[in-house]
Design a protein around this motif. Structure first.
Motif, PDB file in Angstrom:
ATOM      1  N   GLU A 119      -1.736 -13.562   8.281  1.00  0.00           N
ATOM      2  CA  GLU A 119      -1.553 -13.041   6.831  1.00  0.00           C
ATOM      3  C   GLU A 119      -1.773 -11.634   6.611  1.00  0.00           C
ATOM      4  O   GLU A 119      -1.104 -11.181   5.868  1.00  0.00           O
ATOM      5  N   LYS A 120      -2.916 -11.288   7.178  1.00  0.00           N
ATOM      6  CA  LYS A 120      -3.213  -9.729   7.157  1.00  0.00           C
ATOM      7  C   LYS A 120      -2.035  -8.775   7.445  1.00  0.00           C
ATOM      8  O   LYS A 120      -1.751  -7.766   7.026  1.00  0.00           O
ATOM      9  N   ALA A 121      -1.083  -9.153   8.450  1.00  0.00           N
ATOM     10  CA  ALA A 121      -0.321  -8.477   9.030  1.00  0.00           C
ATOM     11  C   ALA A 121       1.160  -8.770   8.274  1.00  0.00           C
ATOM     12  O   ALA A 121       2.058  -7.809   8.767  1.00  0.00           O
ATOM     13  N   LYS A 122       1.107  -9.622   7.458  1.00  0.00           N
ATOM     14  CA  LYS A 122       2.471  -9.668   6.554  1.00  0.00           C
ATOM     15  C   LYS A 122       2.660  -8.593   5.846  1.00  0.00           C
ATOM     16  O   LYS A 122       1.944  -8.051   5.256  1.00  0.00           O
ATOM     17  N   PRO A 123       3.830  -8.316   5.665  1.00  0.00           N
ATOM     18  CA  PRO A 123       4.476  -7.184   4.686  1.00  0.00           C
ATOM     19  C   PRO A 123       4.079  -7.547   3.234  1.00  0.00           C
ATOM     20  O   PRO A 123       4.068  -8.689   2.786  1.00  0.00           O
ATOM     21  N   THR A 136       4.340   2.951 -14.030  1.00  0.00           N
ATOM     22  CA  THR A 136       3.660   2.428 -12.326  1.00  0.00           C
ATOM     23  C   THR A 136       4.447   2.549 -11.288  1.00  0.00           C
ATOM     24  O   THR A 136       5.775   2.597 -11.378  1.00  0.00           O
ATOM     25  N   ILE A 137       3.860   3.056 -10.210  1.00  0.00           N
ATOM     26  CA  ILE A 137       4.707   3.428  -8.887  1.00  0.00           C
ATOM     27  C   ILE A 137       4.476   2.238  -7.925  1.00  0.00           C
ATOM     28  O   ILE A 137       3.029   1.696  -7.845  1.00  0.00           O
ATOM     29  N   ARG A 138       5.267   1.703  -7.251  1.00  0.00           N
ATOM     30  CA  ARG A 138       5.133   0.715  -6.289  1.00  0.00           C
ATOM     31  C   ARG A 138       5.237   1.185  -4.890  1.00  0.00           C
ATOM     32  O   ARG A 138       6.571   2.049  -4.917  1.00  0.00           O
ATOM     33  N   ALA A 139       4.596   1.150  -3.982  1.00  0.00           N
ATOM     34  CA  ALA A 139       4.686   1.273  -2.470  1.00  0.00           C
ATOM     35  C   ALA A 139       4.993   0.157  -1.647  1.00  0.00           C
ATOM     36  O   ALA A 139       4.508  -0.936  -1.926  1.00  0.00           O
ATOM     37  N   HIS A 140       5.615   0.177  -0.815  1.00  0.00           N
ATOM     38  CA  HIS A 140       6.076  -0.809   0.029  1.00  0.00           C
ATOM     39  C   HIS A 140       5.605  -0.723   1.566  1.00  0.00           C
ATOM     40  O   HIS A 140       5.739   0.495   2.135  1.00  0.00           O
ATOM     41  N   GLU A 141       4.893  -1.515   2.087  1.00  0.00           N
ATOM     42  CA  GLU A 141       4.455  -1.482   3.572  1.00  0.00           C
ATOM     43  C   GLU A 141       5.636  -1.687   4.322  1.00  0.00           C
ATOM     44  O   GLU A 141       6.498  -2.398   3.945  1.00  0.00           O
ATOM     45  N   SER A 142       5.388  -1.064   5.843  1.00  0.00           N
ATOM     46  CA  SER A 142       6.695  -1.502   6.654  1.00  0.00           C
ATOM     47  C   SER A 142       6.849  -3.057   6.767  1.00  0.00           C
ATOM     48  O   SER A 142       5.900  -3.612   6.871  1.00  0.00           O
TER      49      SER A 142
END
Length: 151
Positions: A119-123, A136-142
Motif C-alpha cells: 500500500e505504501k508503494a502504490k501511486p 491549490t496545487i496538486r502533485a502526482h507521484e510517479s
C-alpha cells in the motif's frame, strides 16, 4: 518405437559430459506488472508441484524445483532425452513489495507467482495548499512504482 542409433547415443553421452551445467539450472521466466501486482511466470514442465519450494527471505525471492524421472527394476529405457534436473531462480524484490501477500499456482507446466505491491508503494496524490488563499496545487507521484531486480 524409436530405433537404436549408437552414434546418436554416443553424441548425446558426450554432450552430457561436456556441456552439462553444473548445479541447478535456470528456469525460463517472464515478469510483468499488471496494475498493483507483479506476475512471474516460469516454465517448469514435468515438475511435481510438491517439489516446488518458494521462499522469501527479506527482499530475496527464491524458487526451487526438482524434476525426477521414474526408476525401477522393471524399467527398460528405449530412449531417454529428458533429464532429471534441479531448477533455481532468485530475484531481489526491492522495496515496496507486500511479501506477506505473495501467492503461487502451478498449471500445465507453468508456475505463476503473484507479487503484490505494498500500500505504501502504490501511486497516490499529494495535495499542496498555498497560504493566503492562493489556488491549490496538486502533485502526482510517479506511477512506475518499485521494480523487481533479478540476480
Amino acid at each position: 518405437m524409436a530405433t537404436y542409433d549408437p552414434f546418436r547415443e554416443l553424441n548425446r553421452f558426450a554432450s552430457s559430459l561436456l556441456d552439462a551445467p553444473r548445479g541447478p539450472r535456470r528456469m525460463p521466466m517472464d515478469l510483468y506488472r499488471d496494475g498493483d501486482h507483479y506476475v512471474l511466470s516460469a516454465d517448469l514442465p514435468g515438475i511435481d508441484p510438491g517439489s516446488v519450494d518458494i521462499d522469501v527471505d527479506g527482499q530475496l525471492l527464491t524458487i526451487r524445483a526438482e524434476r525426477t524421472l521414474p526408476e525401477g527394476e522393471g524399467v527398460k529405457w528405449i530412449t531417454r532425452e529428458r533429464e532429471a534436473a534441479s531448477f533455481l531462480r532468485q530475484l531481489n524484490l526491492g522495496q515496496g513489495i507486500d511479501t506477506d501477500g505473495i501467492a503461487a499456482t502451478y498449471s500445465n507446466g507453468v508456475l505463476t507467482v503473484t507479487i503484490p505491491v505494498s500500500e505504501k508503494a502504490k501511486p497516490r496524490k499529494v495535495e499542496v495548499v498555498a497560504e493566503g488563499g492562493a489556488p491549490t496545487i496538486r502533485a502526482h507521484e510517479s506511477t512506475d512504482g518499485p521494480q523487481p531486480i533479478e540476480h
